[in-house]
Each structure stands twice: as structure tokens, then as C-alpha cells.
Design a protein around this motif. Sequence first.
Motif, PDB file in Angstrom:
ATOM      1  N   GLU A  19      -7.491   1.049  -7.603  1.00  0.00           N
ATOM      2  CA  GLU A  19      -7.921   0.570  -9.248  1.00  0.00           C
ATOM      3  C   GLU A  19      -8.209   1.808  -9.613  1.00  0.00           C
ATOM      4  N   LYS A  20      -8.768   2.947  -8.841  1.00  0.00           N
ATOM      5  CA  LYS A  20      -8.848   4.034  -9.588  1.00  0.00           C
ATOM      6  C   LYS A  20      -7.708   5.044  -9.791  1.00  0.00           C
ATOM      7  N   TYR A  21      -6.402   4.509  -8.515  1.00  0.00           N
ATOM      8  CA  TYR A  21      -5.382   5.294  -9.269  1.00  0.00           C
ATOM      9  C   TYR A  21      -4.120   4.453  -8.937  1.00  0.00           C
ATOM     10  N   PRO A  22      -4.079   3.780 -10.413  1.00  0.00           N
ATOM     11  CA  PRO A  22      -2.721   2.915 -10.286  1.00  0.00           C
ATOM     12  C   PRO A  22      -1.187   3.410 -10.477  1.00  0.00           C
ATOM     13  N   ASN A  23      -1.307   4.855 -10.905  1.00  0.00           N
ATOM     14  CA  ASN A  23      -0.171   5.148 -11.005  1.00  0.00           C
ATOM     15  C   ASN A  23       0.855   5.833  -9.516  1.00  0.00           C
ATOM     16  N   ARG A  24      -0.253   5.461  -8.366  1.00  0.00           N
ATOM     17  CA  ARG A  24      -0.255   5.893  -7.343  1.00  0.00           C
ATOM     18  C   ARG A  24       0.540   5.446  -6.505  1.00  0.00           C
ATOM     19  N   ASN A  25       1.318   5.902  -5.556  1.00  0.00           N
ATOM     20  CA  ASN A  25       1.998   4.741  -4.583  1.00  0.00           C
ATOM     21  C   ASN A  25       1.443   4.300  -2.953  1.00  0.00           C
ATOM     22  N   ILE A  26      -0.199   4.038  -3.254  1.00  0.00           N
ATOM     23  CA  ILE A  26      -0.759   3.093  -2.649  1.00  0.00           C
ATOM     24  C   ILE A  26      -0.789   2.193  -1.672  1.00  0.00           C
ATOM     25  N   ILE A  27      -0.426   2.059  -0.896  1.00  0.00           N
ATOM     26  CA  ILE A  27      -0.461   0.830  -0.188  1.00  0.00           C
ATOM     27  C   ILE A  27      -1.360  -0.020   1.008  1.00  0.00           C
ATOM     28  N   LYS A  28      -1.891  -0.680   0.843  1.00  0.00           N
ATOM     29  CA  LYS A  28      -3.084  -1.721   1.678  1.00  0.00           C
ATOM     30  C   LYS A  28      -2.950  -2.390   2.850  1.00  0.00           C
ATOM     31  N   TYR A  29      -3.253  -1.751   4.419  1.00  0.00           N
ATOM     32  CA  TYR A  29      -2.742  -2.886   5.071  1.00  0.00           C
ATOM     33  C   TYR A  29      -4.099  -2.957   5.858  1.00  0.00           C
ATOM     34  N   ALA A  30      -3.575  -4.470   7.189  1.00  0.00           N
ATOM     35  CA  ALA A  30      -4.556  -4.286   7.701  1.00  0.00           C
ATOM     36  C   ALA A  30      -4.722  -4.209   9.343  1.00  0.00           C
ATOM     37  N   GLY A  31      -5.267  -3.395   9.215  1.00  0.00           N
ATOM     38  CA  GLY A  31      -5.278  -3.103  11.261  1.00  0.00           C
ATOM     39  C   GLY A  31      -5.960  -3.495  11.646  1.00  0.00           C
ATOM     40  N   PRO A  32      -5.397  -2.183  13.259  1.00  0.00           N
ATOM     41  CA  PRO A  32      -5.910  -3.874  14.472  1.00  0.00           C
ATOM     42  C   PRO A  32      -8.485  -4.099  14.317  1.00  0.00           C
ATOM     43  N   GLU A  33      -8.147  -3.124  13.568  1.00  0.00           N
ATOM     44  CA  GLU A  33     -10.036  -3.182  13.214  1.00  0.00           C
ATOM     45  C   GLU A  33     -10.169  -2.435  11.801  1.00  0.00           C
ATOM     46  N   ASP A  34      -9.113  -2.331  11.008  1.00  0.00           N
ATOM     47  CA  ASP A  34     -10.371  -2.044   9.808  1.00  0.00           C
ATOM     48  C   ASP A  34      -8.495  -2.449   8.919  1.00  0.00           C
ATOM     49  N   ILE A  35      -9.415  -1.749   7.381  1.00  0.00           N
ATOM     50  CA  ILE A  35      -8.280  -1.420   6.805  1.00  0.00           C
ATOM     51  C   ILE A  35      -7.976   0.155   6.269  1.00  0.00           C
ATOM     52  N   VAL A  36      -6.401   0.048   6.314  1.00  0.00           N
ATOM     53  CA  VAL A  36      -5.853   0.794   6.585  1.00  0.00           C
ATOM     54  C   VAL A  36      -4.847   0.678   5.428  1.00  0.00           C
ATOM     55  N   LEU A  37      -4.676   2.719   4.012  1.00  0.00           N
ATOM     56  CA  LEU A  37      -4.647   3.010   2.756  1.00  0.00           C
ATOM     57  C   LEU A  37      -2.784   3.951   3.776  1.00  0.00           C
ATOM     58  N   TYR A  38      -2.113   3.600   3.086  1.00  0.00           N
ATOM     59  CA  TYR A  38      -0.611   4.063   3.093  1.00  0.00           C
ATOM     60  C   TYR A  38      -0.789   4.965   1.582  1.00  0.00           C
ATOM     61  N   GLU A  39      -0.386   6.257   2.069  1.00  0.00           N
ATOM     62  CA  GLU A  39       0.270   7.184   0.628  1.00  0.00           C
ATOM     63  C   GLU A  39       1.242   7.592   0.846  1.00  0.00           C
ATOM     64  N   SER A  40       2.577   7.838   0.120  1.00  0.00           N
ATOM     65  CA  SER A  40       3.380   8.606   0.922  1.00  0.00           C
ATOM     66  C   SER A  40       3.407   9.268  -1.303  1.00  0.00           C
ATOM     67  N   THR A  41       3.673  10.366  -1.194  1.00  0.00           N
ATOM     68  CA  THR A  41       3.291  11.395  -2.104  1.00  0.00           C
ATOM     69  C   THR A  41       3.963  13.091  -2.107  1.00  0.00           C
ATOM     70  N   GLU A  42       4.549  13.943  -3.533  1.00  0.00           N
ATOM     71  CA  GLU A  42       4.858  15.407  -3.055  1.00  0.00           C
ATOM     72  C   GLU A  42       3.438  15.595  -3.515  1.00  0.00           C
ATOM     73  N   ASP A  43       2.532  15.054  -3.926  1.00  0.00           N
ATOM     74  CA  ASP A  43       1.314  15.760  -4.374  1.00  0.00           C
ATOM     75  C   ASP A  43       0.706  16.271  -2.783  1.00  0.00           C
ATOM     76  N   LYS A  44      -0.514  16.878  -3.850  1.00  0.00           N
ATOM     77  CA  LYS A  44      -1.730  16.394  -2.487  1.00  0.00           C
ATOM     78  C   LYS A  44      -2.543  14.563  -3.039  1.00  0.00           C
ATOM     79  N   SER A  45      -3.279  14.137  -1.721  1.00  0.00           N
ATOM     80  CA  SER A  45      -3.620  13.145  -1.559  1.00  0.00           C
ATOM     81  C   SER A  45      -5.051  12.767  -2.831  1.00  0.00           C
ATOM     82  N   VAL A  46      -4.845  11.753  -2.882  1.00  0.00           N
ATOM     83  CA  VAL A  46      -6.370  11.384  -3.787  1.00  0.00           C
ATOM     84  C   VAL A  46      -7.633  10.795  -2.137  1.00  0.00           C
ATOM     85  N   PHE A  47      -6.693  10.997  -1.498  1.00  0.00           N
ATOM     86  CA  PHE A  47      -8.236  10.450  -0.152  1.00  0.00           C
ATOM     87  C   PHE A  47      -8.576  11.816   0.494  1.00  0.00           C
TER      88      PHE A  47
END
Length: 172
Positions: A19-47
Motif C-alpha cells: 500500500e505504501k509503494y503502489p507504483n513499485r513492481n511488488i508481487i506477493k507470494y505465499a511461501g512454505p512457511e511465510d509470506i514473501v514479497l518479490y520486487e524487480s527494479t533498477e532502483d534501490k529496493s523499498v525493503f
Amino acid sequence: MMNVYFTHGSDYYMERLIEKYPNRNIIKYAGPEDIVLYESTEDKSVFSSGESYEVVEQQGEVTGTGVLLLKYFQVSEEKQKVAEMTLTGHSDFSEYDGYEAYQLLRPHRGQTYIALFQFRTADLAEDFKKSSVYRNHYDESLKQYQSADFISNVQFTKLLRPYDAAERIEEE
């Protein structure tokens, strides 16, 4: 230079980041034990924490519609160039049912690379793991790039599914 970032955490925290970074290419996945966010960018990550990689080779776009098959493997520092030369140049996996995208990811720190594959379904990703291409390039053959220190040699796979809050609630 394209980079890929992963971070892990609670559903609540991950939703706040998206929600804080709506213009970023952030994708949410369900991992085996937790929630994982994936970001692909040429910029510095927001994580603020997580794993960071440089994209060495890519085919297709990771979209969040399919399942991610992540193959983690160690490459010793002195063998990185050879490993990358061997693992690049054959990334046309389009002959495999349900194949959508591929990325070879070099870590910014450490020696753990990732071969990332996106498939339409988990069953199709599992079928791909049984293929000769996967077995020949992403399974046993990766051991030749590891260090002599057996303790630090890590090799494993992880399956990430597109996040669906409704499905997660039903599973609990």
C-alpha cells in the motif's frame, strides 16, 4: 542493471508495504512457511531487509499470476564466471507446458544464486523439475561450482504460490 529483491514477513506487514509503494513492481507470494514479497527494479529496493540479487539473464516477465520455482545453489567466488557462462544462453524454456518466465539471479552478497522459473501451476513446475534440461543444468551439475567447504554448500528448491488471502484463511 535490473535487480530482484525478496523479503519475508507477516501478511499485515507485507500489505502495508504494498500500500505504501503502489507504483513499485511488488508481487506477493505465499511461501512454505511465510509470506514473501518479490520486487524487480533498477532502483534501490523499498525493503528494509531481505535478499538482493542482480539479474544475470532473464526471459519473460515475472507477473505474479504463476507459481515460482526457486532453485537456490552455492557458487564459490572463484567459479562464478564459469558458472554464469555455463548457465546462460539456454534460457528458452518455452517448449515446457505452462512456462512463463526465467531469471538467473546473482547475489549482491554471499554465494547463493537463484534460478527462478515461473510456471502457470505447481504441477507444471514439478513436471519441469523432472525434465532432462532441469536435471542436467540445475540439479546435480551445480555441485561442480561449490566450494571445497562442504558445510557451506547449500542447494534446495522452494515453491512460491501467488498469494490469495481467501485461500490462506481456508487452509488455517
